[in-house]
Design a protein around this motif. Structure first.
Motif, PDB file in Angstrom:
ATOM      1  N   THR A  16       0.857  -1.196   0.000  1.00 37.18           N
ATOM      2  CA  THR A  16       0.000   0.000   0.000  1.00 37.18           C
ATOM      3  C   THR A  16       0.889   1.241   0.000  1.00 37.18           C
ATOM      4  O   THR A  16       1.841   1.317   0.790  1.00 37.18           O
ATOM      5  N   ILE A  17       0.625   2.178  -0.918  1.00 34.96           N
ATOM      6  CA  ILE A  17       1.468   3.384  -1.003  1.00 34.96           C
ATOM      7  C   ILE A  17       0.695   4.642  -0.626  1.00 34.96           C
ATOM      8  O   ILE A  17       1.217   5.742  -0.658  1.00 34.96           O
ATOM      9  N   GLY A  18      -0.569   4.442  -0.316  1.00 37.75           N
ATOM     10  CA  GLY A  18      -1.339   5.633   0.088  1.00 37.75           C
ATOM     11  C   GLY A  18      -2.707   5.179   0.555  1.00 37.75           C
ATOM     12  O   GLY A  18      -3.235   4.187   0.042  1.00 37.75           O
ATOM     13  N   ILE A  39      -2.730   1.223  -8.152  1.00 39.18           N
ATOM     14  CA  ILE A  39      -4.158   0.901  -8.269  1.00 39.18           C
ATOM     15  C   ILE A  39      -4.899   1.490  -7.073  1.00 39.18           C
ATOM     16  O   ILE A  39      -4.582   1.173  -5.919  1.00 39.18           O
ATOM     17  N   LYS A  40      -5.812   2.391  -7.355  1.00 36.80           N
ATOM     18  CA  LYS A  40      -6.650   3.017  -6.315  1.00 36.80           C
ATOM     19  C   LYS A  40      -7.883   2.138  -6.171  1.00 36.80           C
ATOM     20  O   LYS A  40      -8.628   1.938  -7.135  1.00 36.80           O
ATOM     21  N   ILE A  41      -8.063   1.596  -4.960  1.00 34.53           N
ATOM     22  CA  ILE A  41      -9.154   0.643  -4.698  1.00 34.53           C
ATOM     23  C   ILE A  41     -10.183   1.327  -3.805  1.00 34.53           C
ATOM     24  O   ILE A  41      -9.835   1.847  -2.740  1.00 34.53           O
ATOM     25  N   LEU A  56     -17.291  11.177 -11.652  1.00 34.51           N
ATOM     26  CA  LEU A  56     -16.867  12.525 -12.084  1.00 34.51           C
ATOM     27  C   LEU A  56     -15.368  12.520 -12.335  1.00 34.51           C
ATOM     28  O   LEU A  56     -14.886  13.012 -13.363  1.00 34.51           O
ATOM     29  N   GLU A  57     -14.620  11.906 -11.409  1.00 32.29           N
ATOM     30  CA  GLU A  57     -13.169  11.905 -11.567  1.00 32.29           C
ATOM     31  C   GLU A  57     -12.751  11.096 -12.793  1.00 32.29           C
ATOM     32  O   GLU A  57     -11.931  11.540 -13.586  1.00 32.29           O
ATOM     33  N   VAL A  58     -13.364   9.924 -12.971  1.00 30.78           N
ATOM     34  CA  VAL A  58     -13.015   9.080 -14.126  1.00 30.78           C
ATOM     35  C   VAL A  58     -13.337   9.817 -15.423  1.00 30.78           C
ATOM     36  O   VAL A  58     -12.512   9.880 -16.344  1.00 30.78           O
ATOM     37  N   ILE A  69      -0.087  15.548 -15.816  1.00 34.47           N
ATOM     38  CA  ILE A  69      -1.242  15.015 -15.081  1.00 34.47           C
ATOM     39  C   ILE A  69      -1.137  13.493 -15.123  1.00 34.47           C
ATOM     40  O   ILE A  69      -0.982  12.903 -16.202  1.00 34.47           O
ATOM     41  N   CYS A  70      -1.138  12.900 -13.922  1.00 30.57           N
ATOM     42  CA  CYS A  70      -0.981  11.457 -13.805  1.00 30.57           C
ATOM     43  C   CYS A  70      -2.017  10.738 -14.674  1.00 30.57           C
ATOM     44  O   CYS A  70      -3.181  11.154 -14.705  1.00 30.57           O
ATOM     45  N   ARG A  71      -1.616   9.682 -15.364  1.00 32.06           N
ATOM     46  CA  ARG A  71      -2.467   9.077 -16.391  1.00 32.06           C
ATOM     47  C   ARG A  71      -3.352   7.963 -15.812  1.00 32.06           C
ATOM     48  O   ARG A  71      -2.868   7.141 -15.027  1.00 32.06           O
ATOM     49  N   GLU A  87      -1.048   5.647 -13.507  1.00 32.85           N
ATOM     50  CA  GLU A  87       0.409   5.769 -13.745  1.00 32.85           C
ATOM     51  C   GLU A  87       1.146   5.767 -12.407  1.00 32.85           C
ATOM     52  O   GLU A  87       0.750   6.458 -11.460  1.00 32.85           O
ATOM     53  N   TYR A  88       2.209   4.996 -12.319  1.00 29.57           N
ATOM     54  CA  TYR A  88       3.024   4.901 -11.096  1.00 29.57           C
ATOM     55  C   TYR A  88       4.090   5.982 -11.144  1.00 29.57           C
ATOM     56  O   TYR A  88       4.826   6.091 -12.124  1.00 29.57           O
ATOM     57  N   CYS A  89       4.140   6.814 -10.103  1.00 29.93           N
ATOM     58  CA  CYS A  89       5.098   7.941 -10.091  1.00 29.93           C
ATOM     59  C   CYS A  89       6.240   7.596  -9.133  1.00 29.93           C
ATOM     60  O   CYS A  89       6.175   7.909  -7.944  1.00 29.93           O
ATOM     61  N   SER A  90       7.255   6.931  -9.691  1.00 30.20           N
ATOM     62  CA  SER A  90       8.277   6.324  -8.821  1.00 30.20           C
ATOM     63  C   SER A  90       9.112   7.368  -8.064  1.00 30.20           C
ATOM     64  O   SER A  90       9.816   7.030  -7.132  1.00 30.20           O
ATOM     65  N   GLY A  91       9.003   8.648  -8.448  1.00 32.53           N
ATOM     66  CA  GLY A  91       9.783   9.683  -7.738  1.00 32.53           C
ATOM     67  C   GLY A  91       9.139  10.098  -6.425  1.00 32.53           C
ATOM     68  O   GLY A  91       9.711  10.864  -5.650  1.00 32.53           O
ATOM     69  N   GLY A  92       7.931   9.580  -6.167  1.00 29.20           N
ATOM     70  CA  GLY A  92       7.269   9.878  -4.889  1.00 29.20           C
ATOM     71  C   GLY A  92       6.740  11.302  -4.813  1.00 29.20           C
ATOM     72  O   GLY A  92       6.602  11.979  -5.823  1.00 29.20           O
ATOM     73  N   GLU A  93       6.469  11.761  -3.614  1.00 26.60           N
ATOM     74  CA  GLU A  93       5.825  13.066  -3.399  1.00 26.60           C
ATOM     75  C   GLU A  93       6.842  14.203  -3.490  1.00 26.60           C
ATOM     76  O   GLU A  93       7.959  14.097  -2.975  1.00 26.60           O
ATOM     77  N   LEU A  94       6.435  15.274  -4.148  1.00 24.27           N
ATOM     78  CA  LEU A  94       7.264  16.478  -4.239  1.00 24.27           C
ATOM     79  C   LEU A  94       7.598  16.958  -2.830  1.00 24.27           C
ATOM     80  O   LEU A  94       8.711  17.411  -2.543  1.00 24.27           O
ATOM     81  N   PRO A 135       1.080  19.765  -1.701  1.00 17.20           N
ATOM     82  CA  PRO A 135       2.302  19.012  -2.029  1.00 17.20           C
ATOM     83  C   PRO A 135       2.077  17.500  -2.073  1.00 17.20           C
ATOM     84  O   PRO A 135       2.666  16.833  -2.913  1.00 17.20           O
ATOM     85  N   GLU A 136       1.163  16.971  -1.235  1.00 23.22           N
ATOM     86  CA  GLU A 136       0.945  15.499  -1.250  1.00 23.22           C
ATOM     87  C   GLU A 136       0.315  15.059  -2.568  1.00 23.22           C
ATOM     88  O   GLU A 136       0.377  13.905  -2.938  1.00 23.22           O
ATOM     89  N   ASN A 137      -0.322  15.997  -3.275  1.00 25.47           N
ATOM     90  CA  ASN A 137      -0.978  15.639  -4.549  1.00 25.47           C
ATOM     91  C   ASN A 137      -0.119  16.010  -5.749  1.00 25.47           C
ATOM     92  O   ASN A 137      -0.615  16.115  -6.867  1.00 25.47           O
ATOM     93  N   VAL A 138       1.167  16.244  -5.481  1.00 26.10           N
ATOM     94  CA  VAL A 138       2.093  16.535  -6.581  1.00 26.10           C
ATOM     95  C   VAL A 138       3.216  15.504  -6.491  1.00 26.10           C
ATOM     96  O   VAL A 138       3.995  15.496  -5.536  1.00 26.10           O
ATOM     97  N   LEU A 139       3.234  14.582  -7.461  1.00 27.70           N
ATOM     98  CA  LEU A 139       4.242  13.507  -7.435  1.00 27.70           C
ATOM     99  C   LEU A 139       5.274  13.722  -8.533  1.00 27.70           C
ATOM    100  O   LEU A 139       5.107  14.586  -9.392  1.00 27.70           O
ATOM    101  N   LEU A 140       6.323  12.898  -8.479  1.00 24.28           N
ATOM    102  CA  LEU A 140       7.382  12.980  -9.490  1.00 24.28           C
ATOM    103  C   LEU A 140       7.535  11.617 -10.163  1.00 24.28           C
ATOM    104  O   LEU A 140       7.394  10.577  -9.518  1.00 24.28           O
ATOM    105  N   LEU A 148       0.419  15.765 -11.430  1.00 24.86           N
ATOM    106  CA  LEU A 148      -0.693  16.104 -10.528  1.00 24.86           C
ATOM    107  C   LEU A 148      -1.545  14.859 -10.331  1.00 24.86           C
ATOM    108  O   LEU A 148      -1.814  14.129 -11.301  1.00 24.86           O
ATOM    109  N   ILE A 149      -1.948  14.605  -9.083  1.00 19.99           N
ATOM    110  CA  ILE A 149      -2.807  13.439  -8.828  1.00 19.99           C
ATOM    111  C   ILE A 149      -4.060  13.849  -8.071  1.00 19.99           C
ATOM    112  O   ILE A 149      -4.207  14.996  -7.672  1.00 19.99           O
ATOM    113  N   ASP A 150      -4.919  12.846  -7.898  1.00 19.07           N
ATOM    114  CA  ASP A 150      -6.109  12.934  -7.050  1.00 19.07           C
ATOM    115  C   ASP A 150      -7.080  14.034  -7.457  1.00 19.07           C
ATOM    116  O   ASP A 150      -7.119  15.101  -6.851  1.00 19.07           O
ATOM    117  N   PHE A 151      -7.869  13.713  -8.475  1.00 16.94           N
ATOM    118  CA  PHE A 151      -8.871  14.664  -8.980  1.00 16.94           C
ATOM    119  C   PHE A 151     -10.243  14.341  -8.403  1.00 16.94           C
ATOM    120  O   PHE A 151     -11.267  14.655  -8.976  1.00 16.94           O
TER     121      PHE A 151
END
Ligand SMILES: COc1cc(O)cc(Nc2ccc(C(=O)Nc3ccccc3)c(OCCC[NH3+])c2)c1
Length: 336
Positions: A16-18, A39-41, A56-58, A69-71, A87-94, A135-140, A148-151
């Motif tokens: 789990t990453i979040g 994968i957001k469950i 709405l988000e989808v 924008i994260c895919r 999309e997996y953002c392996s650079g983690g959180e900004l 910042p938690e919603n901005v990944l690298l 950008l994540i979490d819409f």
């Protein structure tokens, strides 16, 4: 590890990453390509009346195709759950990147901030507002490009971005005064304020408004007063001040932001929100897929273009395309 029948043979779930209110995000592997995904469950029962937000988000993510924008690759719906393959953002959180460096230089801040401005200008140009920029919603990603994540809170007001919203949402620390006062507000204006908080965090390494007690935090935000550390340049102080204007009508607009001297310093051009949709036809990827599933490459492409772009075929195509763009082999294992 909980097993979900809907993912069997397609994705292997890992750590789990979040985790947030009604969702958790797990690292996973797309079995056929070996590519990592997030994968957001979401459990439908605990979603409750927030269920429409997922749709709405989808819907928003199917439209929002942008390099920062994260895919969204695939959506799987079962009786009990929604799965968003992202999309997996392996650079983690900004945020972690800022903390580990204490604060970023003006040049590095400008590189990241231009990418945020490009994504938000693109969002706004399509009539969307994010409303939870923090910042938690901005990944690298692996190349330290920003995503950008979490819409989940993004809004597309019926009569366009300039019509007022009312729902209070997002985190208070980054929330604009009009939002915490419960006034009618414009999504575009609250996003500008949150970006001002983000820029301040990049350049200073701490937040402009922070307090353990919510009342003191609100008082600080509504006062619009924050420290200006000695290392801030005059130009960056001017830009932050223009974004953290209490009166939303006095706040800089996204267009002015794209052309601001601090944003363009050292660059040849203002921020453009022209986006690239990496959904071009690629014959190597199509022939790799056709070798496995036996369909003709032209049929695979026709179905892809006609599909709602969030099925397993789309996810496999995009992940293979990403592998090719990174110069990796297009190996694919049939999920035997
Ligand atoms: C459109 O992108 C979205 C929409 C959405 O509703 C949720 C998410 N959530 C994500 C997506 C990816 C990651 C991720 O890759 N994280 C990560 C990877 C490597 C190291 C560290 C983190 C994600 O992470 C959860 C924690 C982020 N605060 C959430 C994306």
């Amino acid at each position: 590890m909980v097993r979900y029948a809907a993912l069997k043979g397609l994705y292997d779930l890992e750590k789990t990453i979040g985790s947030g209110g009604f969702a958790k995000v797990k690292l996973a592997t797309h079995i056929a390509t070996g590519e990592k995904v997030a994968i957001k469950i979401m459990d439908k029962i605990s979603l409750g009346d927030d269920l429409p937000r997922v749709k709405l988000e989808v819907q928003a993510l199917k439209t929002l195709l942008h390099q920062h924008i994260c895919r969204l690759y695939q959506v799987i719906e079962t009786d009990g759950h929604y799965f968003m393959v992202i999309e997996y953002c392996s650079g983690g959180e900004l945020f972690d990147h800022i903390v580990e460096k204490n604060r970023l230089s003006e040049t590095e801040s400008r590189k990241f901030f231009r990418q945020i401005v490009s994504a938000v200008a693109y969002l706004h140009s399509l009539g969307y507002a994010h409303r939870d920029l923090k910042p938690e919603n901005v990944l690298l990603d692996r190349e330290e490009n920003l995503k950008l994540i979490d819409f989940g809170l993004c809004a597309k007001p019926k009569n366009g971005i300039d019509s007022h919203l009312q729902t209070s949402c997002g985190s208070p620390t980054y929330a604009a005064p009009e939002l915490i006062l419960g006034k009618k507000y414009l999504g575009s204006e609250v996003d500008i304020w949150s970006m001002g908080v983000l820029l301040y965090a990049l350049l200073c390494g701490f937040l402009p408004f922070d307090d353990n007690s919510i009342e003191n935090l609100y008082r600080k935000i509504l006062s619009g007063k924050y420290a200006e550390p000695s290392w801030l340049s005059t130009s960056s102080k001017r830009l932050i001040r223009a974004m953290l204007q209490i009166d939303p009508k006095k706040r800089i607009t996204i267009q002015e932001l794209c052309n601001h001297p601090w944003i363009t310093a050292g660059f040849l051009n203002p921020v453009s929100f022209v986006h690239k949709t990496n959904f071009e036809k690629d014959d190597d990827v199509l022939s790799t897929m056709s070798a496995i599933c036996g369909e003709h490459a032209s049929d695979i492409w026709r179905k892809l273009v006609k599909s709602d772009r969030t099925d397993y075929r789309t996810a496999t195509y995009l992940l293979l395309l990403d592998r090719k763009l990174r110069g990796l082999s297009l190996r694919i294992s049939s999920s035997a």
